[in-house]
Motif scaffolding. Structure first.
Motif, mmCIF file in Angstrom:
data_model
loop_
_atom_site.group_PDB
_atom_site.id
_atom_site.type_symbol
_atom_site.label_atom_id
_atom_site.label_comp_id
_atom_site.label_asym_id
_atom_site.label_seq_id
_atom_site.Cartn_x
_atom_site.Cartn_y
_atom_site.Cartn_z
ATOM 1 N N GLN A 192 -8.388 5.688 -4.581
ATOM 2 C CA GLN A 192 -7.328 4.739 -4.198
ATOM 3 C C GLN A 192 -6.909 4.944 -2.741
ATOM 4 N N THR A 193 -6.710 6.192 -2.332
ATOM 5 C CA THR A 193 -6.322 6.467 -0.942
ATOM 6 C C THR A 193 -7.400 5.964 0.011
ATOM 7 N N PRO A 244 -5.751 -3.254 -4.094
ATOM 8 C CA PRO A 244 -5.276 -2.890 -2.747
ATOM 9 C C PRO A 244 -4.503 -3.981 -2.010
ATOM 10 N N ASN A 259 -7.289 2.165 0.061
ATOM 11 C CA ASN A 259 -6.064 1.704 0.742
ATOM 12 C C ASN A 259 -6.232 1.785 2.265
ATOM 13 N N LEU A 300 0.833 -1.209 0.000
ATOM 14 C CA LEU A 300 0.000 0.000 0.000
ATOM 15 C C LEU A 300 0.869 1.262 0.000
ATOM 16 N N THR A 310 -8.739 -0.752 3.657
ATOM 17 C CA THR A 310 -8.186 -2.118 3.589
ATOM 18 C C THR A 310 -7.268 -2.376 4.782
ATOM 19 N N GLU A 356 0.482 4.331 -2.909
ATOM 20 C CA GLU A 356 -0.338 5.343 -2.262
ATOM 21 C C GLU A 356 -0.008 6.715 -2.855
#
Ligand SMILES: [Fe+2]
Ligand SMILES: [Fe+2]
Ligand SMILES: [Fe+2]
Ligand SMILES: [Fe+2]
Length: 442
Positions: A193-194, A320, A197, A115, A200, A119
């Protein structure tokens, strides 16, 4: 071609209920399983626990919502619960709590390292790197007990994919809560995405905490029980740290969308990477189910918030949880950041010299280790079993271990049973001497 889950069909919710025989899957064989099949199984259990818990929070907190929609949220929660059982119970009965624990920390190390490298937000990446070095040290502490208690060597579980050696020492992971809180992202400008991430890793850390809470007492060895208690407390801090990155003004519908999207992305990655055909079947069907959940929640989002779901989750899949060996990356972070500590207002002290004498975490650490630190006692104990600590790493990294310990140890609030760098060197020398003696049979 990118995969946009909102444009996929998915499995309709009314077709998702399974019977007990379908829910309880055949466990993997602990001797044969790929270590990254195990990490996927552990992570997906954590993702499902979070998905299930969130549905209950949703229905407890939401008042202005139609009965049909409330019932559907509850139905989805029931499916998450069934998926959780399947994921968690893929774990075989003969895999001990300590073996599973090594699997949990391997998840934390290799997932967080993946990650951090994927990131887009620099500040969030820095937080991942910080947490990474703490779970890396947990793996090392538990590996001592796996050896002493059950004769398990770390590579029986991590299969040479993850190094096992001292990180930022666990006794220094205990912090003032105010310092653990990070600055949160802005929900309007941060990338999907952030958001995925963070959710997760947060789900993984929360389940790690829960696992230690529910299993640490299953050993008679008091030092081991105390070590589980100590590390469980750090996982509690990790939950605090990662959840504080989330924008608290996100609406419950936004959160519901992000939860389902995170499940979709994680199962999508599992399907792409899984090498065990029997287990891949579950990832495939669960991916289809999650697309069904996402579509239902997306419809609710449009109905109640009058917004396009793509504003929150974008229009393409995110990866992720690509599990692969991260030794090079982890070593780089270890050598650069073992001294790092938490500073006020979401900042960091980059070296020991920057830490003020009235640092708020000193008091917490002094109280926690006022008698001794269990995470240090495990290294003191292993001397009697093996002359030195159990370590698995390249010769290059092993040669740096004493220096890493020297750099990672604080000068203040150090437990009185701490294994000093000099003591560690003595143990290493003694072990080498004994190994030479063993070569002579008579
Ligand atoms: Fe799920
Ligand atoms: Fe950990
Ligand atoms: Fe952790
Ligand atoms: Fe779901």
């Amino acid at each position: 071609m990118t995969f946009n889950p909102l444009e996929e069909k998915g499995l309709p919710l009314e077709k998702q209920l399974r019977n007990w025989h379908q829910i309880v899957a055949k466990p993997y064989k602990k001797q044969e399983v790929d270590c990254y099949t195990r990490t996927r199984q552990i992570l997906m259990n954590g993702i499902e626990v979070e998905g299930w818990g969130f549905k209950h929070q949703f229905n407890r907190f939401m008042s202005d919502i139609d009965c049909d929609d409330r019932a559907n949220i509850s139905r989805i929660g029931r499916i998450e619960n069934q998926q959780q059982m399947t994921c968690n119970w893929l774990c075989p009965a003969d895999q001990s709590v300590l073996e599973t624990t090594l699997g949990y920390e391997q998840v934390a190390v290799d997932l967080t390292a993946w990650l951090a490298q994927n990131e887009p937000d620099e500040y969030v990446k820095e937080t991942f790197d910080f947490g990474l070095l703490e779970d890396f040290d947990h793996l090392y502490r538990y590996a001592q007990f796996a050896y002493m208690t059950e004769g398990v060597e770390p590579n029986d579980i991590v299969k040479n994919q993850t190094d096992v050696i001292v990180g930022r020492p666990t006794q220094h992971h205990h912090n003032c809560n105010a310092l653990r809180l990070r600055k949160h992202y802005d929900k309007n400008t941060t990338s999907p995405q952030t958001k995925v991430n963070i959710l997760t890793v947060l789900s993984g850390e929360q389940q790690t905490h829960n696992f230690y809470a529910e299993h640490g007492f299953m050993y008679g060895d008091h030092v081991l029980r105390e070590t589980y208690a100590e590390i469980k407390d750090v996982e509690e801090e990790h939950v605090t740290m990662y959840e504080s990155l989330i924008d608290p003004t996100e609406s419950m519908f936004e959160k519901a969308l992000l939860h389902e999207f995170t499940e979709v992305c994680n199962y999508y990655t599992c399907v792409e990477d899984e090498t065990c055909e029997d287990i891949k079947k579950y990832w495939e069907i669960f991916l289809d189910m999650e697309i069904g959940h996402l579509k239902l929640v997306a419809e609710m989002f449009k109905k109640y918030e009058k917004r396009d779901p793509e504003e929150v989750i974008g229009n393409e899949i995110i990866i992720p949880c690509r599990f692969k060996s991260q030794k090079t990356y982890v070593q780089k972070v270890l050598e650069k950041e073992v001294q790092k500590r938490l500073a006020p207002n979401g900042e960091y002290y980059n070296s020991m010299d920057e830490i003020p004498s009235d640092w708020a975490s000193y008091k917490i650490q002094e109280k926690a280790a006022e008698i001794s630190a269990p995470s240090e006692n495990c290294i003191n104990l292993v001397e009697y079993y093996h002359d030195r600590d159990i370590v698995e790493a390249s010769e290059n990294l092993k040669n740096k271990q004493v220096t890493l310990l020297e750099q990672g140890l604080q000068k203040k609030s150090v437990a009185n049973n701490t294994v000093s760098p000099d003591k560690l060197q003595e143990m290493i020398d003694k072990h080498e001497e004994r190994e030479k003696q063993k070569e002579k049979i008579i």
